[in-house]
Design an enzyme around this catalytic site. Sequence first.
Site, PDB file in Angstrom:
ATOM      1  NE  ARG A  94      -3.952  -1.917   2.292  1.00 17.15           N
ATOM      2  CZ  ARG A  94      -3.956  -3.481   2.515  1.00 17.15           C
ATOM      3  NH1 ARG A  94      -2.352  -4.193   2.682  1.00 17.15           N
ATOM      4  NH2 ARG A  94      -4.801  -4.353   1.706  1.00 17.15           N
ATOM      5  CG  HIS A 119      -0.864  -5.659  -4.297  1.00 24.89           C
ATOM      6  ND1 HIS A 119       0.385  -5.605  -3.593  1.00 24.89           N
ATOM      7  CD2 HIS A 119      -1.879  -6.638  -4.094  1.00 24.89           C
ATOM      8  CE1 HIS A 119       0.448  -6.451  -2.341  1.00 24.89           C
ATOM      9  NE2 HIS A 119      -0.837  -6.870  -2.658  1.00 24.89           N
ATOM     10  CG  HIS A 193      -0.081 -11.072  -4.217  1.00 25.06           C
ATOM     11  ND1 HIS A 193      -0.525 -12.166  -3.193  1.00 25.06           N
ATOM     12  CD2 HIS A 193      -0.067 -10.006  -3.274  1.00 25.06           C
ATOM     13  CE1 HIS A 193      -1.655 -11.625  -2.466  1.00 25.06           C
ATOM     14  NE2 HIS A 193      -0.694 -10.673  -2.405  1.00 25.06           N
ATOM     15  CG  ASP A 267      -2.697  -7.997   5.020  1.00 21.15           C
ATOM     16  OD1 ASP A 267      -1.909  -8.449   4.257  1.00 21.15           O
ATOM     17  OD2 ASP A 267      -4.253  -8.073   4.953  1.00 21.15           O
ATOM     18  CD  GLU A 333       2.137 -10.678  -0.809  1.00 25.86           C
ATOM     19  OE1 GLU A 333       1.744  -9.292  -0.626  1.00 25.86           O
ATOM     20  OE2 GLU A 333       1.541 -10.908   0.285  1.00 25.86           O
TER      21      GLU A 333
HETATM   22  C1  BGC Z   1      -1.895  -7.606   1.049  1.00 24.40           C
HETATM   23  C2  BGC Z   1      -3.183  -7.585   1.597  1.00 24.40           C
HETATM   24  C3  BGC Z   1      -4.337  -7.750   0.707  1.00 24.40           C
HETATM   25  C4  BGC Z   1      -3.570  -9.353  -0.939  1.00 24.40           C
HETATM   26  C5  BGC Z   1      -4.589  -9.173  -1.650  1.00 24.40           C
HETATM   27  C6  BGC Z   1      -1.549  -8.815   0.041  1.00 24.40           C
HETATM   28  O1  BGC Z   1      -0.473  -7.991  -0.417  1.00 24.40           O
HETATM   29  O2  BGC Z   1      -0.749  -7.209   1.840  1.00 24.40           O
HETATM   30  O3  BGC Z   1      -3.662  -6.971   2.538  1.00 24.40           O
HETATM   31  O4  BGC Z   1      -5.045  -8.059   0.984  1.00 24.40           O
HETATM   32  O5  BGC Z   1      -2.095  -8.619  -0.533  1.00 24.40           O
HETATM   33  O6  BGC Z   1      -4.542  -8.280  -2.601  1.00 24.40           O
END
Ligand code: BGC
Length: 369
Positions: A94, A119, A193, A267, A333
Amino acid sequence: MSTLAASGAAAKPGSAKKTSFGKAPGGEDVDLYTLTNKNGAEVAISTYGGVVVSLKVPDRHRKLGDVVLGFDSVDGYVGDKSYFGAIIGRYGNRIWHAQFTLDGKTYTLAKNNGENTLHGGIKGFNKAVWTAREISAKDGQALELTYLSKDGEEGFPGNLHVRVVYTLTDANELKIEYFATTDKNTVVNLTNHSYFNLLGVGLGSGDILGHVLMIEADKFTPVDSGLIPTGELRGVTGTPFDFRNPTAIGKRVDSDDEQIKLGKGYDHNFVLRRKMSDRISLAARVTEEASGRVLEVWTTEPGVQLYTGNFLDGSAQGKGGVPYAKRMAFCLETQHFPDSPNHPKFPSTELKPGERYHTTTIYKFSTEK
Ligand code: BGC
């Protein structure tokens, strides 16, 4: 179906296959490249989103199983909002209020996560059609993907030339190298991802709560209610974020902890315990007892986001029609920290003309008895 044998001295037994994976919304043909190593392990990569569609690795009885979530054709990825297996860019995770300031200029980005950018924005690299080329590699089979992200795309400055090289090595590693150059000062944070489940991802396979995880991190970056880092680097001691000793993911995933509640599970970005003298270091290790599969994550990056599939709700019908429910998979990630452009104390994500962005992450699979 055409067969593209690797050429020259680096040719390996088991050549890469190229098949059609469907069409992108813009009408472009999308291909699926399947790389195989000398052990029979296999990875399939789509030119749409540079997605790792499947990854088949042996269990302790040498039986291959697919260990990543995904879809059977490109259509699933076009509608996907969970970023299954995709290359993430320009900015992994983010950016607060979809803006940042660089050289005194404020850039406004596409908002796609409440007030924030997640992302890369509305059309991140996960929705781009990449140009693929099979390249020779000493240690396995490799596929190069390139993409030009134009100046202003999703609000980011500079024409960014991106190159991602996936190599399936004969040591059962999926190595991912990320390269980028720019013609204006910009920010970059690339990752992949993939959602892993070491039990295998077929119908009826279980969740990841019993997977045992170790993360090489003494600290993590706590977040606010929008999952934006507060700026603090908090010690993991005495928290559910202490994975220095291997611990089942499920043991503390629902614990009564403010940070766990904010993330609806894990997360969070972990601050990796890296020796700067080491080019690449171990970030995490995951073991799964029933299959005997072990995944090690090695990276040159300073952080790793542990995401435990908290937002999966069974609505995505994955490969073979399998519904992807909460906690069916975990992501590790590798990255620079979320929202770094707004945190001058975090390791910098700036890239300037003349510099070369180059990071490496290796997902290494093995088994234990
Ligand atoms: C984020 C999550 C998100 C997920 C899928 C992760 O990298 O931190 O908050 O929901 O990706 O978008």
